[in-house]
Design an enzyme around this catalytic site. Structure first.
Site, PDB file in Angstrom:
ATOM      1  N   ASP A 133     -52.309 -17.473   4.436  1.00  0.00           N
ATOM      2  CA  ASP A 133     -52.515 -18.660   3.607  1.00  0.00           C
ATOM      3  C   ASP A 133     -51.531 -19.731   4.026  1.00  0.00           C
ATOM      4  OD1 ASP A 133     -53.859 -20.045   1.578  1.00  0.00           O
ATOM      5  OD2 ASP A 133     -52.318 -19.579   0.105  1.00  0.00           O
ATOM      6  N   HIS A 140     -50.409 -31.980  -2.347  1.00  0.00           N
ATOM      7  CA  HIS A 140     -50.071 -30.800  -3.141  1.00  0.00           C
ATOM      8  C   HIS A 140     -48.595 -30.453  -2.996  1.00  0.00           C
ATOM      9  CE1 HIS A 140     -50.189 -26.839  -4.918  1.00  0.00           C
ATOM     10  NE2 HIS A 140     -49.815 -26.289  -3.777  1.00  0.00           N
ATOM     11  N   GLU A 205     -56.482 -21.990  -7.379  1.00  0.00           N
ATOM     12  CA  GLU A 205     -56.103 -22.887  -6.289  1.00  0.00           C
ATOM     13  C   GLU A 205     -57.367 -23.251  -5.519  1.00  0.00           C
ATOM     14  OE1 GLU A 205     -52.975 -21.226  -3.923  1.00  0.00           O
ATOM     15  OE2 GLU A 205     -51.465 -21.527  -5.486  1.00  0.00           O
ATOM     16  N   GLU A 207     -59.199 -24.175  -2.514  1.00  0.00           N
ATOM     17  CA  GLU A 207     -58.941 -24.048  -1.080  1.00  0.00           C
ATOM     18  C   GLU A 207     -60.252 -23.889  -0.320  1.00  0.00           C
ATOM     19  OE1 GLU A 207     -55.882 -21.494   0.340  1.00  0.00           O
ATOM     20  OE2 GLU A 207     -54.796 -21.421  -1.570  1.00  0.00           O
ATOM     21  N   ASP A 239     -57.652 -19.071  -4.391  1.00  0.00           N
ATOM     22  CA  ASP A 239     -56.517 -18.165  -4.215  1.00  0.00           C
ATOM     23  C   ASP A 239     -55.756 -18.106  -5.540  1.00  0.00           C
ATOM     24  OD1 ASP A 239     -54.899 -16.404  -2.879  1.00  0.00           O
ATOM     25  OD2 ASP A 239     -53.621 -17.955  -2.024  1.00  0.00           O
ATOM     26  N   ARG A 243     -48.327 -17.964 -11.734  1.00  0.00           N
ATOM     27  CA  ARG A 243     -47.201 -18.873 -11.521  1.00  0.00           C
ATOM     28  C   ARG A 243     -45.886 -18.315 -12.064  1.00  0.00           C
ATOM     29  NH1 ARG A 243     -49.131 -22.130  -7.568  1.00  0.00           N
ATOM     30  NH2 ARG A 243     -51.057 -23.186  -8.206  1.00  0.00           N
ATOM     31  N   GLN A 246     -44.667 -15.548  -9.819  1.00  0.00           N
ATOM     32  CA  GLN A 246     -44.201 -16.108  -8.552  1.00  0.00           C
ATOM     33  C   GLN A 246     -42.831 -16.755  -8.697  1.00  0.00           C
ATOM     34  OE1 GLN A 246     -47.127 -18.460  -6.535  1.00  0.00           O
ATOM     35  NE2 GLN A 246     -45.664 -19.351  -5.109  1.00  0.00           N
ATOM     36  N   LYS A 259     -49.648 -13.312  -5.760  1.00  0.00           N
ATOM     37  CA  LYS A 259     -50.835 -13.747  -5.030  1.00  0.00           C
ATOM     38  C   LYS A 259     -51.661 -12.575  -4.493  1.00  0.00           C
ATOM     39  CE  LYS A 259     -51.460 -17.537  -4.431  1.00  0.00           C
ATOM     40  NZ  LYS A 259     -50.969 -18.550  -3.498  1.00  0.00           N
ATOM     41  N   THR A 263     -58.119 -12.807  -4.315  1.00  0.00           N
ATOM     42  CA  THR A 263     -58.457 -14.054  -3.629  1.00  0.00           C
ATOM     43  C   THR A 263     -59.968 -14.062  -3.490  1.00  0.00           C
ATOM     44  OG1 THR A 263     -56.369 -14.106  -2.392  1.00  0.00           O
ATOM     45  CG2 THR A 263     -58.206 -15.388  -1.508  1.00  0.00           C
ATOM     46  N   GLU A 369     -50.490 -28.567 -11.009  1.00  0.00           N
ATOM     47  CA  GLU A 369     -50.387 -30.006 -10.803  1.00  0.00           C
ATOM     48  C   GLU A 369     -51.062 -30.795 -11.931  1.00  0.00           C
ATOM     49  OE1 GLU A 369     -51.126 -31.364  -6.571  1.00  0.00           O
ATOM     50  OE2 GLU A 369     -51.864 -29.310  -6.481  1.00  0.00           O
TER      51      GLU A 369
END
Length: 422
Positions: A133, A140, A205, A207, A239, A243, A246, A259, A263, A369
């Site tokens: 990834d 971002h 996410e 992607e 993905d 949070r 992490q 993560k 996915t 975000e």
């Protein structure tokens, strides 16, 4: 180099005008039916074209030996390389348009090879060798940097010099429609020892990702201009990210369990051939990257991306609209950097773009975000709010490219959040 199908060509079967899968697309996937095992197909409107049936009928220009399309993955076809890809795509365009009448005029073959999509079960398109990834969106990376670092120095010093990435977990890549259990993990506690429990800051996410075709030898390197020929095609990707897990675990080696739990990817692999009509300039890079990352043909694709959030009571809303063209580091640069140390590639390697955000607030590609790390929750039409995902929420990512009447799409990748397994 690319096999582009004329925009004026039409299939001899009906294809809806707004379909993601016109004859100019012809994406590849793996499917099964109740009376048949896994094999390869291409999507055409609301139909699946059984490539193994066409292969057995002798209509596809594939090498002699084991069938490329009668297998449970696209790996063998992807490994065959661009001359074979081009020949197969050109033949499919001729057969499905009727300019080569052998499929159109054979009623028995049509009944075997043209299958309603709703009668088919889709599967992961590749046996995924490994998964990487990247972190290739400047918007971002800047937004995240402003949340957690000095806003005046949001990007790390290395960010504009190389495509940052990490090696992910291939075993937990799942197909669109697979529900995702909220992960358990160690959670940070201010001023104290961590706690064990369900993630409370689950995020999506937005992607894309691409699959590697022919591999490379250990110790060899690719420059960007050579790397692009190794890319078989693209999918949409979510993905999922825990949070809070992490935040506690990522120092010093980066994401791990936050993560690794899931996915999600879309089932149809859209080739770069299909995307050629939508080429655009990629963002200008400043400073100019080191020589091994410089491209003589630097480009991106104008792919519109969206995220829809559905709540358990049935309300839904589009919460993000972004575009693939915003990525600072191209797929060719990502792959060139991946091999720069001599790391070998294998057919079926999956390469994620990283979250794709744009310059406007509505183009932010994740809840981290969009809600400023939960501090500004989204207000939804049903009166509820979201800082992060709740159990029962469904995330649907869609993508398509459009130029005039021509539309080439990816379908969607969707997944619903289930409660944690204690």
């Amino acid at each position: 180099m690319y096999e582009i199908i004329d925009a004026s060509l039409h299939a001899f079967i009906d294809v809806e005008p707004d379909s993601d899968f016109p004859i100019q697309n012809l994406p590849y996937g793996i499917f099964s039916t109740p009376d048949g095992g896994l094999r390869a197909g291409t999507a055409l409107g609301s139909w699946v074209v059984d490539l193994h049936a066409l292969e057995r009928a002798g209509l596809l220009p594939t090498p002699s030996g084991p069938a490329l399309f009668g297998q449970g993955s696209l790996n063998a076809f992807a490994a065959a390389g661009r001359p074979v890809w081009n020949a197969v795509r050109a033949r499919l365009a001729a057969l499905l348009s009727g300019t080569d009448s052998r499929l159109r005029d054979d009623a028995g073959l049509r009944s075997r090879a043209l299958l309603p999509m709703q009668a088919c079960t889709l599967h992961l398109p590749f046996e995924i060798a490994s998964y990487t990834d990247f972190y290739s969106s400047e918007d971002h990376a800047t937004n995240v940097g402003k949340l957690f670092r000095d806003p005046a120095n949001a990007l790390t010093p290395n960010w504009k010099h190389l495509p940052i990435g990490y090696n992910g977990r291939a075993s937990s890549v799942v197909l669109s429609g697979h529900d995702v259990n909220r992960p358990m993990g160690q959670l940070p506690v201010a001023g104290g020892a961590p706690e064990w429990g369900p993630c409370s800051q689950l995020d999506f996410e937005l992607e894309t990702a691409f699959f590697v075709g022919p591999g490379t030898a250990l110790g060899s390197r690719l420059d960007p201009d050579a790397a692009i020929a190794r890319i078989f095609g693209m999918v949409l990707m979510n993905d999922w990210s825990a949070r809070d897990v992490q935040r506690w675990e990522y120092v010093p080696l980066g994401p791990f369990q936050a993560k690794a739990f899931a996915t999600s990817i879309s089932p149809w692999v859209v080739t770069l051939d299909a995307l050629q009509p939508f080429r655009v300039d990629a963002p200008q890079q400043d400073p100019v990257p080191l020589p091994y990352l410089r491209e003589t043909d630097r480009h991106a694709y104008d792919i519109e991306l969206s995220v829809e959030l559905g709540t358990p009571d049935g309300a839904s809303a589009t919460i993000t609209r972004s575009n693939f063209r915003h990525l600072y580091w191209t797929m060719a640069q990502q792959l060139a950097h991946h091999t720069s140390s001599g790391c070998n590639l294998r057919t079926g390697d999956l390469m994620g773009s990283g979250t794709i955000s744009g310059p406007s607030p509505e183009a932010r590609g994740c809840l981290l975000e969009l809600t400023e790390n939960g501090r500004q929750p989204l207000a939804l039409a049903d009166g509820s709010t979201r800082g992060f995902l709740q159990d029962g929420d469904e995330v649907v990512i869609r993508g398509h490219a459009r130029r005039g009447a021509l539309r080439v799409g990816f379908g969607s990748v969707r997944g619903r959040v289930l409660p944690a397994i204690p």
